[in-house]
Design an enzyme around this catalytic site. Structure first.
Site, PDB file in Angstrom:
ATOM      1  N   HIS A 109     -34.684  21.025 -58.447  1.00 29.59           N
ATOM      2  CA  HIS A 109     -35.055  20.712 -60.162  1.00 29.59           C
ATOM      3  C   HIS A 109     -35.859  19.323 -60.112  1.00 29.59           C
ATOM      4  O   HIS A 109     -36.503  19.398 -61.707  1.00 29.59           O
ATOM      5  CB  HIS A 109     -34.030  20.826 -60.864  1.00 29.59           C
ATOM      6  CG  HIS A 109     -33.501  22.569 -61.091  1.00 29.59           C
ATOM      7  ND1 HIS A 109     -31.752  23.179 -61.357  1.00 29.59           N
ATOM      8  CD2 HIS A 109     -33.807  24.142 -60.907  1.00 29.59           C
ATOM      9  CE1 HIS A 109     -31.523  24.236 -61.365  1.00 29.59           C
ATOM     10  NE2 HIS A 109     -32.818  24.562 -61.008  1.00 29.59           N
ATOM     11  N   CYS A 117     -48.831  15.138 -61.465  1.00 31.15           N
ATOM     12  CA  CYS A 117     -49.850  14.825 -62.309  1.00 31.15           C
ATOM     13  C   CYS A 117     -50.844  16.213 -62.452  1.00 31.15           C
ATOM     14  O   CYS A 117     -50.705  16.974 -61.173  1.00 31.15           O
ATOM     15  CB  CYS A 117     -51.066  14.290 -61.483  1.00 31.15           C
ATOM     16  SG  CYS A 117     -52.559  13.943 -61.702  1.00 31.15           S
ATOM     17  N   GLY A 175     -19.816  20.759 -58.510  1.00 28.43           N
ATOM     18  CA  GLY A 175     -19.754  20.230 -59.868  1.00 28.43           C
ATOM     19  C   GLY A 175     -20.979  21.206 -60.502  1.00 28.43           C
ATOM     20  O   GLY A 175     -21.705  20.623 -61.408  1.00 28.43           O
ATOM     21  N   LEU A 202     -14.362  20.773 -62.223  1.00 25.12           N
ATOM     22  CA  LEU A 202     -13.442  20.522 -63.129  1.00 25.12           C
ATOM     23  C   LEU A 202     -12.817  21.736 -64.063  1.00 25.12           C
ATOM     24  O   LEU A 202     -11.779  21.355 -63.735  1.00 25.12           O
ATOM     25  CB  LEU A 202     -14.100  19.806 -63.817  1.00 25.12           C
ATOM     26  CG  LEU A 202     -13.270  18.688 -64.575  1.00 25.12           C
ATOM     27  CD1 LEU A 202     -12.597  17.643 -64.038  1.00 25.12           C
ATOM     28  CD2 LEU A 202     -13.793  17.791 -65.796  1.00 25.12           C
TER      29      LEU A 202
HETATM   30  C1  BJW Z   1     -17.089  18.594 -63.124  1.00 25.29           C
HETATM   31  C2  BJW Z   1     -16.788  17.688 -63.474  1.00 25.29           C
HETATM   32  C3  BJW Z   1     -16.492  16.291 -62.980  1.00 25.29           C
HETATM   33  C4  BJW Z   1     -17.646  17.913 -65.430  1.00 25.29           C
HETATM   34  N1  BJW Z   1     -16.037  16.503 -61.428  1.00 25.29           N
HETATM   35  N2  BJW Z   1     -16.934  18.668 -61.765  1.00 25.29           N
HETATM   36  C5  BJW Z   1     -31.474  35.497 -67.945  1.00 25.29           C
HETATM   37  C6  BJW Z   1     -30.601  36.067 -66.581  1.00 25.29           C
HETATM   38  C7  BJW Z   1     -31.120  35.231 -65.579  1.00 25.29           C
HETATM   39  C8  BJW Z   1     -31.100  34.098 -65.699  1.00 25.29           C
HETATM   40  C9  BJW Z   1     -32.412  33.878 -66.265  1.00 25.29           C
HETATM   41  C10 BJW Z   1     -32.001  34.789 -67.579  1.00 25.29           C
HETATM   42  N3  BJW Z   1     -33.433  34.120 -68.489  1.00 25.29           N
HETATM   43  C11 BJW Z   1     -33.611  33.455 -68.002  1.00 25.29           C
HETATM   44  C12 BJW Z   1     -33.452  33.765 -67.158  1.00 25.29           C
HETATM   45  C13 BJW Z   1     -34.428  32.462 -65.837  1.00 25.29           C
HETATM   46  C14 BJW Z   1     -33.118  30.601 -66.010  1.00 25.29           C
HETATM   47  C15 BJW Z   1     -31.942  30.849 -65.960  1.00 25.29           C
HETATM   48  O1  BJW Z   1     -31.156  31.039 -65.341  1.00 25.29           O
HETATM   49  N4  BJW Z   1     -31.523  30.477 -67.730  1.00 25.29           N
HETATM   50  C16 BJW Z   1     -30.185  31.315 -68.085  1.00 25.29           C
HETATM   51  C17 BJW Z   1     -29.788  29.898 -68.880  1.00 25.29           C
HETATM   52  C18 BJW Z   1     -29.866  32.237 -68.335  1.00 25.29           C
HETATM   53  N5  BJW Z   1     -33.465  30.202 -64.902  1.00 25.29           N
HETATM   54  C19 BJW Z   1     -34.972  29.262 -64.662  1.00 25.29           C
HETATM   55  O2  BJW Z   1     -35.940  29.444 -65.547  1.00 25.29           O
HETATM   56  C20 BJW Z   1     -35.456  28.898 -63.620  1.00 25.29           C
HETATM   57  N6  BJW Z   1     -36.380  29.286 -63.562  1.00 25.29           N
HETATM   58  C21 BJW Z   1     -36.381  30.603 -62.537  1.00 25.29           C
HETATM   59  O3  BJW Z   1     -35.757  31.475 -62.563  1.00 25.29           O
HETATM   60  O4  BJW Z   1     -37.551  30.976 -61.994  1.00 25.29           O
HETATM   61  C22 BJW Z   1     -37.743  32.718 -61.122  1.00 25.29           C
HETATM   62  C23 BJW Z   1     -37.403  33.174 -60.244  1.00 25.29           C
HETATM   63  C24 BJW Z   1     -36.417  33.743 -59.758  1.00 25.29           C
HETATM   64  C25 BJW Z   1     -36.050  34.704 -58.396  1.00 25.29           C
HETATM   65  C26 BJW Z   1     -35.839  32.925 -57.471  1.00 25.29           C
HETATM   66  C27 BJW Z   1     -35.717  32.336 -57.930  1.00 25.29           C
HETATM   67  C28 BJW Z   1     -36.854  31.598 -59.258  1.00 25.29           C
HETATM   68  C29 BJW Z   1     -35.214  27.642 -63.406  1.00 25.29           C
HETATM   69  C30 BJW Z   1     -34.208  26.530 -63.515  1.00 25.29           C
HETATM   70  C31 BJW Z   1     -34.587  25.062 -64.490  1.00 25.29           C
HETATM   71  C32 BJW Z   1     -33.444  24.931 -64.630  1.00 25.29           C
HETATM   72  N7  BJW Z   1     -33.878  22.998 -64.995  1.00 25.29           N
HETATM   73  C33 BJW Z   1     -33.214  22.515 -65.626  1.00 25.29           C
HETATM   74  C34 BJW Z   1     -33.007  21.424 -66.684  1.00 25.29           C
HETATM   75  C35 BJW Z   1     -33.899  20.106 -66.349  1.00 25.29           C
HETATM   76  C36 BJW Z   1     -34.248  19.405 -67.335  1.00 25.29           C
HETATM   77  C37 BJW Z   1     -33.636  17.888 -67.155  1.00 25.29           C
HETATM   78  O5  BJW Z   1     -33.234  17.565 -66.237  1.00 25.29           O
HETATM   79  O6  BJW Z   1     -33.162  18.097 -68.212  1.00 25.29           O
HETATM   80  O7  BJW Z   1     -31.907  21.943 -65.100  1.00 25.29           O
HETATM   81  S1  BJW Z   1     -31.510  23.241 -66.844  1.00 25.29           S
HETATM   82  C38 BJW Z   1     -29.862  22.403 -66.613  1.00 25.29           C
HETATM   83  O8  BJW Z   1     -28.949  23.314 -65.711  1.00 25.29           O
HETATM   84  C39 BJW Z   1     -30.623  21.172 -65.544  1.00 25.29           C
HETATM   85  C40 BJW Z   1     -29.261  21.571 -64.637  1.00 25.29           C
HETATM   86  O9  BJW Z   1     -29.715  21.489 -63.381  1.00 25.29           O
HETATM   87  C41 BJW Z   1     -29.403  23.105 -64.227  1.00 25.29           C
HETATM   88  C42 BJW Z   1     -27.333  23.429 -64.047  1.00 25.29           C
HETATM   89  O10 BJW Z   1     -26.878  22.801 -64.758  1.00 25.29           O
HETATM   90  P1  BJW Z   1     -25.607  21.879 -64.389  1.00 25.29           P
HETATM   91  O11 BJW Z   1     -25.548  21.007 -63.152  1.00 25.29           O
HETATM   92  O12 BJW Z   1     -24.626  23.482 -63.621  1.00 25.29           O
HETATM   93  O13 BJW Z   1     -24.631  21.093 -65.153  1.00 25.29           O
HETATM   94  P2  BJW Z   1     -23.703  21.866 -65.568  1.00 25.29           P
HETATM   95  O14 BJW Z   1     -23.383  21.221 -67.651  1.00 25.29           O
HETATM   96  O15 BJW Z   1     -24.030  23.482 -66.779  1.00 25.29           O
HETATM   97  O16 BJW Z   1     -22.698  21.770 -65.503  1.00 25.29           O
HETATM   98  C43 BJW Z   1     -21.608  21.167 -64.817  1.00 25.29           C
HETATM   99  C44 BJW Z   1     -19.996  21.323 -64.655  1.00 25.29           C
HETATM  100  O17 BJW Z   1     -19.522  21.142 -63.855  1.00 25.29           O
HETATM  101  C45 BJW Z   1     -19.817  22.076 -65.782  1.00 25.29           C
HETATM  102  O18 BJW Z   1     -18.824  23.399 -64.922  1.00 25.29           O
HETATM  103  C46 BJW Z   1     -18.322  21.639 -66.133  1.00 25.29           C
HETATM  104  O19 BJW Z   1     -16.977  21.597 -65.968  1.00 25.29           O
HETATM  105  C47 BJW Z   1     -18.288  20.657 -64.129  1.00 25.29           C
HETATM  106  N8  BJW Z   1     -17.764  18.699 -64.533  1.00 25.29           N
HETATM  107  N9  BJW Z   1     -17.611  16.575 -65.279  1.00 25.29           N
HETATM  108  C48 BJW Z   1     -16.279  17.813 -61.112  1.00 25.29           C
HETATM  109  N10 BJW Z   1     -15.787  15.268 -62.761  1.00 25.29           N
END
Ligand code: BJW
Length: 236
Positions: A109, A117, A175, A202
């Site tokens: 990501h 750029c 995580g 978690l």
């Molecule tokens: C702990 C803990 C501790 C806490 N110990 N654990 C409908 C259906 C399916 C897909 C889509 C849909 N509509 C749109 C889409 C696609 C979309 C998507 O998935 N949307 C969903 C919302 C449904 N995806 C995209 O657009 C992606 N691109 C794409 O799909 O391109 C087409 C493609 C198709 C096929 C193949 C390939 C490509 C792009 C996604 C970009 C995500 N970007 C972000 C933001 C970045 C900007 C920023 O940082 O500001 O990336 S979103 C955000 O979520 C960030 C993260 O990397 C990502 C994942 O989040 P993560 O890491 O899981 O965090 P949390 O907070 O959700 O979870 C934390 C976990 O930790 C929790 O479970 C806690 O319990 C746990 N935890 N403390 C252990 N101490």
């Protein structure tokens, strides 16, 4: 576990939570303070670039004050000692895996400490703010944006990730909530390939039912314990 040679590890915001970096979807997480569509889409950037640049400038500055925790250090130890293939695919845009010493890291990501750029397509290292529209060090144009994969954009290096999954014996998800695709689908891809799957989180993630095994608790405890286990099993 002694037959395991190749490992793919997916990490998410939960790995960095105990370093003081907000997760996205937990209570008090980033999306409670900012609507995702306001800051993390190309459309948002086109509509209000100042809002988006300020949001990322603030987070770029903040991550530079954070330190790796025991989970990052344990994964770095595994990376250093594991003789088989290993790939840490991180959704995180911080650099805490690298600062803990891990080398085999892929940022699907993007990275806070890179800019991208839009004029020349270079990705220079960037630690300062972007809000004042600095010139790109490569081409001189004021066309830098955060090197972050926003919703609707293609995550990086997907071919490498799928190639690693095809060779893997074990897929471990750490995580991450399993809410964002394509990363959330890796567990199913792994299962289809006959790869053993383990969740360390978690709480149960959205995809927890797809894993062969799930362990729940803080990453700073679960990850070091699992790393010791997997290293011990490779020595027997
Ligand atoms: C702990 C803990 C501790 C806490 N110990 N654990 C409908 C259906 C399916 C897909 C889509 C849909 N509509 C749109 C889409 C696609 C979309 C998507 O998935 N949307 C969903 C919302 C449904 N995806 C995209 O657009 C992606 N691109 C794409 O799909 O391109 C087409 C493609 C198709 C096929 C193949 C390939 C490509 C792009 C996604 C970009 C995500 N970007 C972000 C933001 C970045 C900007 C920023 O940082 O500001 O990336 S979103 C955000 O979520 C960030 C993260 O990397 C990502 C994942 O989040 P993560 O890491 O899981 O965090 P949390 O907070 O959700 O979870 C934390 C976990 O930790 C929790 O479970 C806690 O319990 C746990 N935890 N403390 C252990 N101490």
């Amino acid at each position: 576990m002694s037959s395991i040679r190749n490992i793919v590890i997916l990490t998410g915001a939960g790995v960095s939570a105990e370093s003081g970096i907000d997760t996205f979807r937990d209570g008090g997480g980033l999306w409670e303070q900012h609507r995702v569509e306001d800051v993390a889409t190309p459309e948002a950037f086109a509509r209000d670039p100042d809002l988006v640049l300020r949001f990322y400038d603030m987070r770029r500055e903040a991550i530079q004050t954070k330190q790796p925790n025991a989970a990052h250090r344990a994964l770095a130890k595994l990376d250093a000692e594991w003789e088989g293939d290993l790939l840490i695919v991180t959704q995180n845009v911080d650099d805490l895996h690298e600062r803990a010493g891990a080398k085999r890291v892929l940022h699907m990501h993007g990275e806070h400490l890179n800019a991208w750029c839009m004029a020349c397509d270079e990705r220079p290292r960037w630690i300062g703010p972007l809000i004042d529209r600095p010139a790109c060090p490569e081409c001189g144009e004021a066309a830098l944006r955060p090197d972050i994969v926003w919703f609707g954009e293609m995550p990086y290096r997907m071919d490498e990730i799928f190639a690693a999954l095809e060779q893997a014996d074990l897929f471990v998800s750490i995580g991450t909530s399993g809410a964002v695709y394509p990363a959330a689908g890796f567990v199913r891809n792994a299962r289809e390939l006959g790869v053993e799957t383990l969740e360390l989180n978690l709480e149960p993630s959205q995809g927890t039912a797809w894993f062969d095994e799930a362990r729940h608790g803080p990453a700073s405890e679960l990850v070091p314990a699992w790393v010791e286990e997997v290293l011990a099993s490779s020595r027997t």
